[in-house]
Design a protein around this motif. Structure first.
Motif, PDB file in Angstrom:
ATOM      1  N   ARG A  13       0.825  -1.212   0.000  1.00  0.00           N
ATOM      2  CA  ARG A  13       0.000   0.000   0.000  1.00  0.00           C
ATOM      3  C   ARG A  13       0.860   1.263   0.000  1.00  0.00           C
ATOM      4  O   ARG A  13       0.363   2.367   0.171  1.00  0.00           O
ATOM      5  CB  ARG A  13      -0.927   0.008   1.215  1.00  0.00           C
ATOM      6  N   GLY A  14       2.172   1.091  -0.162  1.00  0.00           N
ATOM      7  CA  GLY A  14       3.064   2.245  -0.270  1.00  0.00           C
ATOM      8  C   GLY A  14       3.594   2.775   1.046  1.00  0.00           C
ATOM      9  O   GLY A  14       4.088   3.905   1.108  1.00  0.00           O
ATOM     10  N   VAL A  15       3.501   1.983   2.098  1.00  0.00           N
ATOM     11  CA  VAL A  15       3.965   2.421   3.425  1.00  0.00           C
ATOM     12  C   VAL A  15       5.138   1.550   3.850  1.00  0.00           C
ATOM     13  O   VAL A  15       5.050   0.324   3.809  1.00  0.00           O
ATOM     14  CB  VAL A  15       2.833   2.313   4.475  1.00  0.00           C
ATOM     15  N   THR A  16       6.217   2.193   4.259  1.00  0.00           N
ATOM     16  CA  THR A  16       7.370   1.463   4.793  1.00  0.00           C
ATOM     17  C   THR A  16       7.452   1.687   6.298  1.00  0.00           C
ATOM     18  O   THR A  16       6.928   2.680   6.817  1.00  0.00           O
ATOM     19  CB  THR A  16       8.688   1.941   4.148  1.00  0.00           C
ATOM     20  N   LEU A  17       8.126   0.771   6.971  1.00  0.00           N
ATOM     21  CA  LEU A  17       8.338   0.958   8.408  1.00  0.00           C
ATOM     22  C   LEU A  17       9.185   2.205   8.648  1.00  0.00           C
ATOM     23  O   LEU A  17       8.978   2.915   9.637  1.00  0.00           O
ATOM     24  CB  LEU A  17       8.994  -0.277   9.018  1.00  0.00           C
ATOM     25  N   ASP A  18      10.109   2.499   7.736  1.00  0.00           N
ATOM     26  CA  ASP A  18      10.932   3.710   7.862  1.00  0.00           C
ATOM     27  C   ASP A  18      10.083   4.974   7.812  1.00  0.00           C
ATOM     28  O   ASP A  18      10.349   5.934   8.539  1.00  0.00           O
ATOM     29  CB  ASP A  18      11.993   3.764   6.757  1.00  0.00           C
ATOM     30  N   SER A  19       9.057   4.982   6.956  1.00  0.00           N
ATOM     31  CA  SER A  19       8.208   6.173   6.860  1.00  0.00           C
ATOM     32  C   SER A  19       7.399   6.385   8.136  1.00  0.00           C
ATOM     33  O   SER A  19       7.127   7.523   8.524  1.00  0.00           O
ATOM     34  CB  SER A  19       7.292   6.099   5.634  1.00  0.00           C
ATOM     35  N   ILE A  20       7.040   5.303   8.801  1.00  0.00           N
ATOM     36  CA  ILE A  20       6.337   5.415  10.089  1.00  0.00           C
ATOM     37  C   ILE A  20       7.333   5.859  11.168  1.00  0.00           C
ATOM     38  O   ILE A  20       7.032   6.735  11.988  1.00  0.00           O
ATOM     39  CB  ILE A  20       5.658   4.088  10.475  1.00  0.00           C
ATOM     40  N   ALA A  21       8.535   5.284  11.141  1.00  0.00           N
ATOM     41  CA  ALA A  21       9.574   5.665  12.110  1.00  0.00           C
ATOM     42  C   ALA A  21       9.920   7.142  11.987  1.00  0.00           C
ATOM     43  O   ALA A  21      10.207   7.807  12.991  1.00  0.00           O
ATOM     44  CB  ALA A  21      10.817   4.803  11.910  1.00  0.00           C
ATOM     45  N   ASP A  22       9.877   7.679  10.780  1.00  0.00           N
ATOM     46  CA  ASP A  22      10.148   9.109  10.583  1.00  0.00           C
ATOM     47  C   ASP A  22       9.125   9.962  11.329  1.00  0.00           C
ATOM     48  O   ASP A  22       9.478  10.982  11.941  1.00  0.00           O
ATOM     49  CB  ASP A  22      10.141   9.439   9.092  1.00  0.00           C
ATOM     50  N   ILE A  23       7.872   9.562  11.310  1.00  0.00           N
ATOM     51  CA  ILE A  23       6.831  10.287  12.049  1.00  0.00           C
ATOM     52  C   ILE A  23       7.093  10.186  13.549  1.00  0.00           C
ATOM     53  O   ILE A  23       6.970  11.171  14.282  1.00  0.00           O
ATOM     54  CB  ILE A  23       5.432   9.750  11.691  1.00  0.00           C
ATOM     55  N   VAL A  24       7.449   8.992  14.004  1.00  0.00           N
ATOM     56  CA  VAL A  24       7.768   8.789  15.424  1.00  0.00           C
ATOM     57  C   VAL A  24       8.898   9.722  15.832  1.00  0.00           C
ATOM     58  O   VAL A  24       8.840  10.378  16.879  1.00  0.00           O
ATOM     59  CB  VAL A  24       8.137   7.311  15.695  1.00  0.00           C
ATOM     60  N   TYR A  25       9.913   9.800  14.999  1.00  0.00           N
ATOM     61  CA  TYR A  25      11.052  10.677  15.296  1.00  0.00           C
ATOM     62  C   TYR A  25      10.601  12.132  15.416  1.00  0.00           C
ATOM     63  O   TYR A  25      10.993  12.833  16.358  1.00  0.00           O
ATOM     64  CB  TYR A  25      12.135  10.537  14.213  1.00  0.00           C
ATOM     65  N   GLN A  26       9.766  12.576  14.485  1.00  0.00           N
ATOM     66  CA  GLN A  26       9.274  13.956  14.533  1.00  0.00           C
ATOM     67  C   GLN A  26       8.476  14.232  15.806  1.00  0.00           C
ATOM     68  O   GLN A  26       8.544  15.335  16.355  1.00  0.00           O
ATOM     69  CB  GLN A  26       8.421  14.258  13.305  1.00  0.00           C
TER      70      GLN A  26
END
Length: 166
Positions: A13-26
């Motif tokens: 669906r176009g979502v990576t764990l890294d892209s979620i981790a980036d939000i967590v970092y922010q």
């Protein structure tokens, strides 16, 4: 379901764990000077390993995909196609993920649901696919992973204060 299968569902669906981790970092970087992206990614993986989170993930994605295929009964099909603002079931499902780590997860979810940062915005703005559930599930995953880090950071500071005799 193993972590790699949950990750495959997200990836298709176009979502990576890294892209979620980036939000967590922010979300957590302003409160944790030593935070790393690896710690955020680890927290995302830990949240996704929970069975109830995996079940929420596959349920939401399956409903989004069925809506894309126009295979849902009416009026649900029309509600999903319009991403009806008063539907609320998508947020309700995702809040089950946020509750894993307490109230801070819920407040972070509320913020992410409104601010729609990172991949959440990409999912929300994508008109080629239906992401009624997935944008909220990603917000729930990020909020829970963020809350996990906040709790761990707070616990570490509490132990340090005890060690210093405070």
């Amino acid at each position: 379901m193993p972590l790699d299968m949950a990750e495959q569902w997200l990836n298709r669906r176009g979502v990576t764990l890294d892209s979620i981790a980036d939000i967590v970092y922010q979300l957590q970087a302003p409160y944790n000077a030593s935070l790393t992206m690896e710690a955020c990614l680890d927290s995302v993986r830990t949240v996704i390993r929970k069975r109830e989170v995996q079940y929420t993930l596959i349920t939401g994605i399956a409903l989004d995909e069925l809506a894309e295929q126009k295979r849902l009964p009416e009026p649900l099909q029309s509600i999903m196609e319009a991403d009806e603002s008063l539907y609320g079931v998508d947020e309700t499902l995702a809040m089950g993920i946020t509750n894993v780590y307490g109230m801070i997860g819920l407040t972070s979810f509320g913020y992410l649901d409104k601010a729609k940062i990172g991949v959440i915005r990409e999912l929300n703005d994508n008109r080629e696919q239906v992401h009624v559930f997935l944008d909220d599930i990603v917000a729930g995953l990020a909020a829970a992973a963020s809350a996990r880090i906040a709790h761990r950071n707070r616990d570490a500071r509490s132990y340090d204060a005890e060690d210093d005799g405070l």
